[in-house]
Design a protein around this motif. Structure first.
Motif, PDB file in Angstrom:
ATOM      1  N   THR A  17       0.889  -1.122   0.049  1.00  0.00           N
ATOM      2  CA  THR A  17       0.032   0.148   0.020  1.00  0.00           C
ATOM      3  C   THR A  17       0.868   1.240   0.079  1.00  0.00           C
ATOM      4  OG1 THR A  17       0.062  -0.065   2.428  1.00  0.00           O
ATOM      5  CG2 THR A  17      -1.731  -1.129   1.091  1.00  0.00           C
ATOM      6  N   SER A  18       0.245   2.329  -0.543  1.00  0.00           N
ATOM      7  CA  SER A  18       1.021   3.674  -0.548  1.00  0.00           C
ATOM      8  C   SER A  18      -0.046   4.417   0.157  1.00  0.00           C
ATOM      9  CB  SER A  18       1.254   3.941  -1.952  1.00  0.00           C
ATOM     10  OG  SER A  18       1.948   5.578  -2.004  1.00  0.00           O
ATOM     11  N   ALA A  19       0.226   4.722   1.329  1.00  0.00           N
ATOM     12  CA  ALA A  19      -0.447   5.614   1.885  1.00  0.00           C
ATOM     13  C   ALA A  19      -0.569   7.017   1.970  1.00  0.00           C
ATOM     14  CB  ALA A  19      -0.532   5.203   3.854  1.00  0.00           C
ATOM     15  N   ASN A  20      -1.439   7.900   1.938  1.00  0.00           N
ATOM     16  CA  ASN A  20      -1.451   9.243   1.675  1.00  0.00           C
ATOM     17  C   ASN A  20      -2.460  10.016   2.564  1.00  0.00           C
ATOM     18  OD1 ASN A  20      -0.378   9.329  -1.193  1.00  0.00           O
ATOM     19  ND2 ASN A  20      -1.696   7.957  -1.184  1.00  0.00           N
ATOM     20  N   GLY A  21      -1.890  11.308   3.191  1.00  0.00           N
ATOM     21  CA  GLY A  21      -2.601  12.061   3.803  1.00  0.00           C
ATOM     22  C   GLY A  21      -2.437  11.639   5.314  1.00  0.00           C
ATOM     23  N   PHE A  22      -1.431  11.556   5.987  1.00  0.00           N
ATOM     24  CA  PHE A  22      -1.263  11.424   7.350  1.00  0.00           C
ATOM     25  C   PHE A  22      -1.888  12.226   8.336  1.00  0.00           C
ATOM     26  CE2 PHE A  22       2.993   9.030   6.297  1.00  0.00           C
ATOM     27  CZ  PHE A  22       2.281   7.963   5.672  1.00  0.00           C
ATOM     28  N   CYS A  23      -2.173  11.798   9.526  1.00  0.00           N
ATOM     29  CA  CYS A  23      -3.010  12.693  10.392  1.00  0.00           C
ATOM     30  C   CYS A  23      -2.609  12.346  11.803  1.00  0.00           C
ATOM     31  CB  CYS A  23      -4.354  12.723  10.313  1.00  0.00           C
ATOM     32  SG  CYS A  23      -5.202  11.435  10.729  1.00  0.00           S
ATOM     33  N   SER A  24      -2.703  13.213  12.776  1.00  0.00           N
ATOM     34  CA  SER A  24      -2.411  12.738  14.269  1.00  0.00           C
ATOM     35  C   SER A  24      -3.790  12.787  14.833  1.00  0.00           C
ATOM     36  CB  SER A  24      -1.550  13.765  14.826  1.00  0.00           C
ATOM     37  OG  SER A  24      -2.229  15.242  14.807  1.00  0.00           O
ATOM     38  N   LEU A  25      -3.881  11.934  16.071  1.00  0.00           N
ATOM     39  CA  LEU A  25      -4.986  11.462  16.647  1.00  0.00           C
ATOM     40  C   LEU A  25      -4.961  12.673  17.950  1.00  0.00           C
ATOM     41  CD1 LEU A  25      -5.258   7.793  16.995  1.00  0.00           C
ATOM     42  CD2 LEU A  25      -6.368   9.441  15.224  1.00  0.00           C
ATOM     43  N   GLY A  26      -6.183  13.410  18.252  1.00  0.00           N
ATOM     44  CA  GLY A  26      -6.357  14.324  19.320  1.00  0.00           C
ATOM     45  C   GLY A  26      -7.634  13.768  19.994  1.00  0.00           C
ATOM     46  N   ASN A  27      -7.809  14.647  21.264  1.00  0.00           N
ATOM     47  CA  ASN A  27      -8.752  14.372  22.071  1.00  0.00           C
ATOM     48  C   ASN A  27     -10.140  15.013  21.758  1.00  0.00           C
ATOM     49  OD1 ASN A  27      -7.729  12.424  23.729  1.00  0.00           O
ATOM     50  ND2 ASN A  27      -6.780  14.072  25.108  1.00  0.00           N
ATOM     51  N   PRO A  28     -11.222  14.826  21.322  1.00  0.00           N
ATOM     52  CA  PRO A  28     -12.418  15.841  21.043  1.00  0.00           C
ATOM     53  C   PRO A  28     -12.771  16.606  22.026  1.00  0.00           C
ATOM     54  CG  PRO A  28     -12.960  13.494  21.365  1.00  0.00           C
ATOM     55  CD  PRO A  28     -11.483  13.409  21.437  1.00  0.00           C
ATOM     56  N   VAL A  29     -13.243  17.597  21.776  1.00  0.00           N
ATOM     57  CA  VAL A  29     -13.747  18.606  22.665  1.00  0.00           C
ATOM     58  C   VAL A  29     -15.252  19.234  22.154  1.00  0.00           C
ATOM     59  CG1 VAL A  29     -13.494  21.065  24.023  1.00  0.00           C
ATOM     60  CG2 VAL A  29     -11.549  19.571  23.335  1.00  0.00           C
ATOM     61  N   MET A  30     -16.186  19.021  23.210  1.00  0.00           N
ATOM     62  CA  MET A  30     -17.663  19.306  22.977  1.00  0.00           C
ATOM     63  C   MET A  30     -17.754  20.697  21.995  1.00  0.00           C
ATOM     64  SD  MET A  30     -20.640  19.529  25.758  1.00  0.00           S
ATOM     65  CE  MET A  30     -22.539  19.441  25.123  1.00  0.00           C
ATOM     66  N   ASN A  31     -18.710  20.775  21.165  1.00  0.00           N
ATOM     67  CA  ASN A  31     -18.929  21.938  20.350  1.00  0.00           C
ATOM     68  C   ASN A  31     -17.965  22.299  19.335  1.00  0.00           C
ATOM     69  OD1 ASN A  31     -21.249  23.557  19.599  1.00  0.00           O
ATOM     70  ND2 ASN A  31     -20.167  25.152  20.466  1.00  0.00           N
ATOM     71  N   ARG A  32     -16.683  21.477  19.549  1.00  0.00           N
ATOM     72  CA  ARG A  32     -15.813  21.761  18.001  1.00  0.00           C
ATOM     73  C   ARG A  32     -16.296  21.261  16.925  1.00  0.00           C
ATOM     74  NH1 ARG A  32      -9.232  20.467  19.200  1.00  0.00           N
ATOM     75  NH2 ARG A  32      -8.558  22.020  17.807  1.00  0.00           N
ATOM     76  N   LEU A  45     -20.983  16.964  19.615  1.00  0.00           N
ATOM     77  CA  LEU A  45     -22.226  17.019  20.472  1.00  0.00           C
ATOM     78  C   LEU A  45     -21.769  16.570  21.902  1.00  0.00           C
ATOM     79  CD1 LEU A  45     -25.191  15.915  18.434  1.00  0.00           C
ATOM     80  CD2 LEU A  45     -24.265  18.404  18.620  1.00  0.00           C
ATOM     81  N   GLN A  46     -21.231  15.456  22.117  1.00  0.00           N
ATOM     82  CA  GLN A  46     -20.696  14.712  23.470  1.00  0.00           C
ATOM     83  C   GLN A  46     -19.402  14.173  23.396  1.00  0.00           C
ATOM     84  OE1 GLN A  46     -24.514  12.753  22.874  1.00  0.00           O
ATOM     85  NE2 GLN A  46     -25.500  13.627  24.660  1.00  0.00           N
ATOM     86  N   THR A  47     -18.906  13.903  24.505  1.00  0.00           N
ATOM     87  CA  THR A  47     -17.570  13.263  24.690  1.00  0.00           C
ATOM     88  C   THR A  47     -17.644  12.427  26.024  1.00  0.00           C
ATOM     89  OG1 THR A  47     -16.534  15.109  26.194  1.00  0.00           O
ATOM     90  CG2 THR A  47     -16.322  15.072  23.535  1.00  0.00           C
ATOM     91  N   ASN A  48     -16.969  11.338  25.788  1.00  0.00           N
ATOM     92  CA  ASN A  48     -17.123  10.135  26.793  1.00  0.00           C
ATOM     93  C   ASN A  48     -18.590   9.619  27.114  1.00  0.00           C
ATOM     94  OD1 ASN A  48     -15.259   8.684  28.403  1.00  0.00           O
ATOM     95  ND2 ASN A  48     -15.464   9.930  30.325  1.00  0.00           N
ATOM     96  N   VAL A  49     -19.227   9.326  25.983  1.00  0.00           N
ATOM     97  CA  VAL A  49     -20.531   9.059  26.267  1.00  0.00           C
ATOM     98  C   VAL A  49     -20.637   7.439  26.425  1.00  0.00           C
ATOM     99  CG1 VAL A  49     -22.793   8.748  25.201  1.00  0.00           C
ATOM    100  CG2 VAL A  49     -21.108  10.661  24.807  1.00  0.00           C
ATOM    101  N   THR A  50     -21.436   7.012  27.334  1.00  0.00           N
ATOM    102  CA  THR A  50     -21.660   5.585  27.432  1.00  0.00           C
ATOM    103  C   THR A  50     -22.996   5.204  26.765  1.00  0.00           C
ATOM    104  OG1 THR A  50     -20.490   5.226  29.680  1.00  0.00           O
ATOM    105  CG2 THR A  50     -22.132   3.526  29.189  1.00  0.00           C
ATOM    106  N   ILE A  51     -22.820   4.091  25.876  1.00  0.00           N
ATOM    107  CA  ILE A  51     -23.956   3.778  24.803  1.00  0.00           C
ATOM    108  C   ILE A  51     -24.517   2.406  25.487  1.00  0.00           C
ATOM    109  CG2 ILE A  51     -24.958   3.270  22.420  1.00  0.00           C
ATOM    110  CD1 ILE A  51     -23.967   6.273  23.117  1.00  0.00           C
TER     111      ILE A  51
END
Length: 331
Positions: A270-285, A302-308
């Motif tokens: 595979t030839s992967a394109n468009g690398f990104c980093s992982l971040g913590n989500p923030v409500m309303n971002r 809308l929400q973070t750390n939700v229990t489903i």
């Protein structure tokens, strides 16, 4: 307290926070992060305060200002912090009554009653400083009994009940080949043999265990992510355009503390394109979803750390997020 990573689309109702006092705060536990010069570092710093009694969570207001909830007087607690972040966006501190830890602890206790009271979702809402409780069976009896349970655990914690009687929990895996977005169709070639190098990117259509998915974030030439439901412990990941093209191997995580995600070890072809980093989500971002079927979609967290609440035998999903973008089967 579990970190926040991957998303499941739901809905929420927003209200207002309350004002409290600062009688038991240990100010010596606060570190000065004035030297930190990126928004993500500042966000990480605040989210690392989750176990402190003075921290009430963070969210973005509609003007793009990062709001930091504090149990007490913000100027006393965070006096060493700058009000702007390095990109000139601003930070605003707001007094609230309940710490995020207090709300999360009660939310985690309520998770033991999800099946009994037909609870769809639980969230310690950082914008409203209360606990959102979504009910499939939205009745006064259920709400009154849950109020009583919370009063016995931690008196005074506010509950916000949401009517989910017309909602259902669905996944976006497709089991028939979807009609892919126009941006994907240029790659839809009828090939009789695997090509020597497969160009892949976030949003690339993939197939796992007979189901159609979308390749998620690519973090390196060897690593990518996608959803966990339907993957199992391990599975081969193939191109949805040509099943002879193996993309890599997936290691699925689904249920309980594992949430819903898969790690994909990409193949050498595979030839992967468009690398990104992982971040913590923030409500309303603001957030973007790149789906192989829907194409680019945007919305807000809308929400973070939700229990489903998940159907048996799957354990309730924890550490989930919700967002307002739309998606379809195969995204």
């Amino acid at each position: 307290m579990k970190r926040r990573f991957f998303a499941l689309a739901l809905c929420s109702i927003m209200m207002v926070g309350l004002v409290g006092n600062a009688s038991s705060i240990d100010y010596s536990t606060i570190d000065n992060v004035g030297a930190q010069d990126s928004e993500q570092e500042v966000i990480q710093y605040f989210q690392d305060q989750v176990d402190h009694d003075f921290f009430g969570g963070i969210y973005y207001d509609d003007d793009g200002t990062l709001v930091v909830n504090v149990v007490g007087k913000p100027t006393e607690i965070f006096s060493g912090l700058p009000t702007p972040i390095s990109d000139n966006s601003s930070i605003r501190y707001k007094s609230v009554e309940h710490s995020l830890k207090e709300l999360e602890d009660v939310k985690d206790s309520l998770a033991n009653y999800m099946a009994q009271y037909d609870i769809a979702m639980l969230d310690a809402n950082e914008m409203t400083n209360q606990i959102d409780v979504a009910l499939y069976n939205y009745t006064d009896e259920n709400m009154n009994e849950l109020y009583a349970i919370v009063e016995a655990i931690s008196p005074g914690i506010p509950l916000n009940f949401l009517d989910y009687s017309n909602c259902s929990l669905n996944t976006t895996v497709a089991y028939e080949r979807p009609n892919y977005a126009e941006s994907m169709k240029v790659l839809d070639l009828d090939k009789e043999s695997a090509q020597s190098s497969i160009n892949i990117y976030s949003g690339f259509p993939i197939k796992i265990n007979g189901g159609y998915y979308t390749l998620g974030p690519i973090t390196s030439s060897q690593r990518a992510f996608t959803a966990g439901h339907g993957v199992g412990t391990t599975a081969t990941v193939k191109s949805a355009f040509n099943f002879l093209d193996t993309i890599g191997g997936a290691f699925g995580m689904y249920g309980g503390n594992s949430g819903d995600w898969s790690r994909i070890n990409l193949s050498s072809n595979t030839s992967a394109n468009g690398f990104c980093s992982l971040g913590n989500p923030v409500m309303n971002r603001s957030v973007r979803m790149l789906g192989a079927v829907s194409g680019p979609q945007s919305g807000r967290i809308l929400q973070t750390n939700v229990t489903i609440g998940a159907p048996a035998p799957v354990a309730n999903l924890t550490g989930m997020c919700s967002a307002s973008y739309s998606c379809q089967s195969g995204d």
